[in-house]
Write a protein that holds these residues in place. Structure first.
Motif, short mmCIF file in Angstrom:
data_model
loop_
_atom_site.label_atom_id
_atom_site.label_comp_id
_atom_site.label_asym_id
_atom_site.label_seq_id
_atom_site.Cartn_x
_atom_site.Cartn_y
_atom_site.Cartn_z
N ALA A 156 0.83 -1.20 0.00
CA ALA A 156 0.00 0.00 0.00
C ALA A 156 0.86 1.26 0.00
CB ALA A 156 -0.94 -0.01 1.21
N VAL A 157 1.98 1.23 0.73
CA VAL A 157 2.92 2.36 0.74
C VAL A 157 3.37 2.68 -0.69
CG1 VAL A 157 5.25 3.07 1.41
CG2 VAL A 157 3.75 1.99 3.09
N THR A 158 3.74 1.65 -1.43
CA THR A 158 4.29 1.84 -2.77
C THR A 158 3.19 2.11 -3.79
OG1 THR A 158 4.38 -0.60 -2.88
CG2 THR A 158 6.40 0.56 -2.32
N PHE A 159 2.02 1.52 -3.59
CA PHE A 159 0.87 1.84 -4.44
C PHE A 159 0.56 3.33 -4.34
CE2 PHE A 159 -3.59 2.25 -5.49
CZ PHE A 159 -3.82 1.31 -6.48
N HIS A 160 0.60 3.85 -3.13
CA HIS A 160 0.35 5.27 -2.88
C HIS A 160 1.33 6.14 -3.65
CE1 HIS A 160 -0.91 8.78 -0.46
NE2 HIS A 160 0.38 9.07 -0.31
N ALA A 161 2.62 5.78 -3.61
CA ALA A 161 3.64 6.58 -4.28
C ALA A 161 3.47 6.58 -5.79
CB ALA A 161 5.02 6.05 -3.91
N VAL A 162 3.23 5.41 -6.36
CA VAL A 162 3.07 5.31 -7.81
C VAL A 162 1.80 6.04 -8.25
CG1 VAL A 162 2.71 3.70 -9.74
CG2 VAL A 162 4.44 3.20 -7.98
N ARG A 163 0.77 5.96 -7.45
CA ARG A 163 -0.47 6.67 -7.78
C ARG A 163 -0.25 8.19 -7.73
NH1 ARG A 163 -6.47 6.77 -5.11
NH2 ARG A 163 -5.33 7.00 -3.19
N ARG A 164 0.53 8.67 -6.76
CA ARG A 164 0.81 10.10 -6.67
C ARG A 164 1.60 10.60 -7.88
NH1 ARG A 164 0.51 13.58 -2.96
NH2 ARG A 164 2.66 14.34 -3.09
N VAL A 165 2.54 9.80 -8.35
CA VAL A 165 3.35 10.22 -9.49
C VAL A 165 2.51 10.30 -10.76
CG1 VAL A 165 5.23 9.48 -11.03
CG2 VAL A 165 5.55 9.42 -8.54
N ALA A 166 1.63 9.33 -10.96
CA ALA A 166 0.75 9.31 -12.13
C ALA A 166 1.53 9.52 -13.43
CB ALA A 166 -0.35 10.36 -11.99
N ALA A 167 2.55 8.70 -13.64
CA ALA A 167 3.41 8.82 -14.82
C ALA A 167 2.65 8.52 -16.10
CB ALA A 167 4.60 7.88 -14.69
N GLU A 168 3.13 9.09 -17.20
CA GLU A 168 2.53 8.81 -18.50
C GLU A 168 2.82 7.37 -18.91
OE1 GLU A 168 3.81 11.59 -21.40
OE2 GLU A 168 2.92 13.33 -20.38
N LEU A 169 1.91 6.80 -19.69
CA LEU A 169 2.13 5.45 -20.21
C LEU A 169 3.41 5.43 -21.04
CD1 LEU A 169 -1.49 4.54 -21.39
CD2 LEU A 169 -0.34 3.81 -19.29
N GLY A 170 4.17 4.35 -20.90
CA GLY A 170 5.40 4.19 -21.66
C GLY A 170 6.60 4.88 -21.05
N ALA A 171 6.47 5.42 -19.84
CA ALA A 171 7.56 6.17 -19.22
C ALA A 171 8.78 5.30 -18.97
CB ALA A 171 7.08 6.76 -17.89
N ILE A 172 9.96 5.93 -19.06
CA ILE A 172 11.21 5.29 -18.66
C ILE A 172 11.39 5.54 -17.17
CG2 ILE A 172 13.72 5.29 -18.91
CD1 ILE A 172 13.28 6.18 -21.82
N VAL A 173 11.45 4.45 -16.41
CA VAL A 173 11.43 4.53 -14.96
C VAL A 173 12.69 3.89 -14.39
CG1 VAL A 173 10.28 3.65 -12.88
CG2 VAL A 173 8.92 4.54 -14.79
N VAL A 174 13.28 4.55 -13.39
CA VAL A 174 14.36 3.96 -12.61
C VAL A 174 13.87 3.78 -11.18
CG1 VAL A 174 16.67 4.30 -11.63
CG2 VAL A 174 16.23 4.93 -14.01
N VAL A 175 14.13 2.61 -10.63
CA VAL A 175 13.84 2.34 -9.22
C VAL A 175 15.17 2.11 -8.53
CG1 VAL A 175 12.75 0.80 -7.56
CG2 VAL A 175 11.58 1.36 -9.70
N GLN A 176 15.52 2.98 -7.60
CA GLN A 176 16.79 2.87 -6.88
C GLN A 176 16.58 2.15 -5.55
OE1 GLN A 176 20.21 5.80 -6.82
NE2 GLN A 176 19.05 6.47 -5.05
N GLY A 177 17.13 0.94 -5.46
CA GLY A 177 16.97 0.12 -4.27
C GLY A 177 16.02 -1.02 -4.52
N ALA A 178 16.50 -2.25 -4.33
CA ALA A 178 15.66 -3.44 -4.57
C ALA A 178 15.36 -4.16 -3.27
CB ALA A 178 16.32 -4.37 -5.57
N GLY A 179 15.16 -3.38 -2.21
CA GLY A 179 14.58 -3.94 -1.00
C GLY A 179 13.08 -4.11 -1.22
N PRO A 180 12.34 -4.45 -0.18
CA PRO A 180 10.90 -4.64 -0.34
C PRO A 180 10.19 -3.44 -0.95
CG PRO A 180 11.61 -5.52 1.76
CD PRO A 180 12.80 -4.82 1.18
N ILE A 181 10.53 -2.23 -0.51
CA ILE A 181 9.86 -1.04 -1.04
C ILE A 181 10.19 -0.85 -2.52
CG2 ILE A 181 9.70 1.48 -0.90
CD1 ILE A 181 8.16 -0.02 1.28
#
Length: 349
Positions: A156-181
């Motif tokens: 839910a924490v991460t769902f909230h963050a991605v929903r807030r960003v509301a990126a455009e379809l097809g976006a190039i995304v970087v995720v820094q850190g491969a822990g649970p979050i």
């Protein structure tokens, strides 16, 4: 109930755990008693343990699931024997944010998420039972296992963050850190239509979970991120960069990977101050999106994603321990050398 007595663990000082025993019989009006099945260990729990005083008592052990064993007067929609998880209630409709039309920023739900509301329990769920407000419990669908239910909160924490960003379809995304979050953020970003996702992580074991376990093709060590991103984006940089490590010194370097006009999303929570280049952020017109906790709708969305097998939380589960092992595990997780990703605590183990 089999016995009215229940053991609980709280932080009593830096690296100190206190064990207590309470008698829980009848819940107060509007509240329920939940027998705990599993409680997840969060990075916040580790920080709270090492710091000794930063966490409200209810937050130490806030990722939990269990079975309702008693229901107080005035409670509807929750029954004895029902599987539930801890969450936050719907927007209250009465606080200043709600009255102003900002229900997603409900002050009541935000206080619940941070364990400082008037109805906050006396301790978290590193315990046999918890006594909580009925609005804080969310039913677990039959399609969701107990282990999955215990991992809904970080989803839910991460769902909230991605929903807030509301990126455009097809976006190039970087995720820094491969822990649970980070791994949950990457999965939600994939569901939200990201065109390419690069996961950056120093740990080889965590990179393996991201690539082999969760199917992300672009998983790199930090030293390789710049070259990989340049190739994928034709030198522009990321449309969205999710910072999930929570290391203060990484904040300005993280921003440097974002293209002009792109978005830097902050999920990791550093415990020290960060130095950034205000001018750099302004000249490149970066959008910076902070994200903390969640609201009720984020839990519902995360549950649906897990139940529909669009988010895999079980790949993060690397162990289960009993209450007596909690302190040693917190020390291990704080060392930075643990093999674990997400550990659950069972009062019955």
């Amino acid at each position: 109930m089999t016995s009215p007595e229940s053991t609980f663990l709280t932080v009593s000082g830096p690296r100190e755990i206190r064990e207590g025993v309470e008698t829980l019989t009848e819940p107060a009006p509007g509240r329920v008693i939940v027998d705990i099945t599993y409680t997840g260990i969060c990075g916040t729990d580790v920080h709270g343990y090492t710091d000794g005083h930063m966490l409200p008592p209810a937050v130490f052990g806030h990722e939990w699931t269990g079975t309702v064993s008693a229901v107080g007067d005035g409670v509807s929609g929750i029954e004895v024997g029902q599987r539930v998880m801890g969450g936050v209630g719907p927007a209250c409709g009465r606080c200043a944010q709600c009255v102003a039309g900002h229900a997603r920023q409900c002050d009541t739900a935000f206080a619940e998420a941070n364990g400082v509301d008037d109805e906050a329990p006396d301790h978290g769920a590193f315990a046999g039972r918890v006594h909580v407000a009925a609005r804080r419990v969310i039913p677990v669908p039959d399609e969701v296992s107990d282990i999955e239910a215990a991992l809904v909160e970080p989803a839910a924490v991460t769902f909230h963050a991605v929903r807030r960003v509301a990126a455009e379809l097809g976006a190039i995304v970087v995720v820094q850190g491969a822990g649970p979050i980070g791994l949950l953020t990457a999965q939600h970003a994939r569901n939200a239509g990201a065109g390419r996702i690069i996961v950056s992580e120093p740990s080889a074991a965590r990179r393996e979970v991201a690539s082999s376990g969760l199917g992300f093709p672009d998983v790199v060590a930090p030293d390789d991120l710049e070259a990989t991103l340049a190739e994928v984006s034709n030198g522009l940089g990321a449309d969205v960069f999710y910072e999930c490590a929570g290391v203060a010194s990484l904040l300005q370097p993280s921003a440097s990977f974002v293209r002009r006009g792109g978005t830097l999303a902050l999920l990791g929570f550093p415990l020290t101050e960060s130095t950034v280049s205000y001018g750099d952020w302004q000249v490149r017109e970066l959008t910076v999106v902070g994200s903390l906790a969640y609201n009720h709708e984020d839990f519902l969305g995360a549950i649906r994603a897990i139940a529909g097998k669009r988010v895999d939380v079980t790949a993060l589960h690397t162990g289960t321990v009993g209450l007596s092992e909690l302190r040693d595990l917190l020390e291990e997780l704080d060392s930075g050398k643990s093999r674990h990703s997400k550990v659950l605590v069972s009062p019955k183990a």
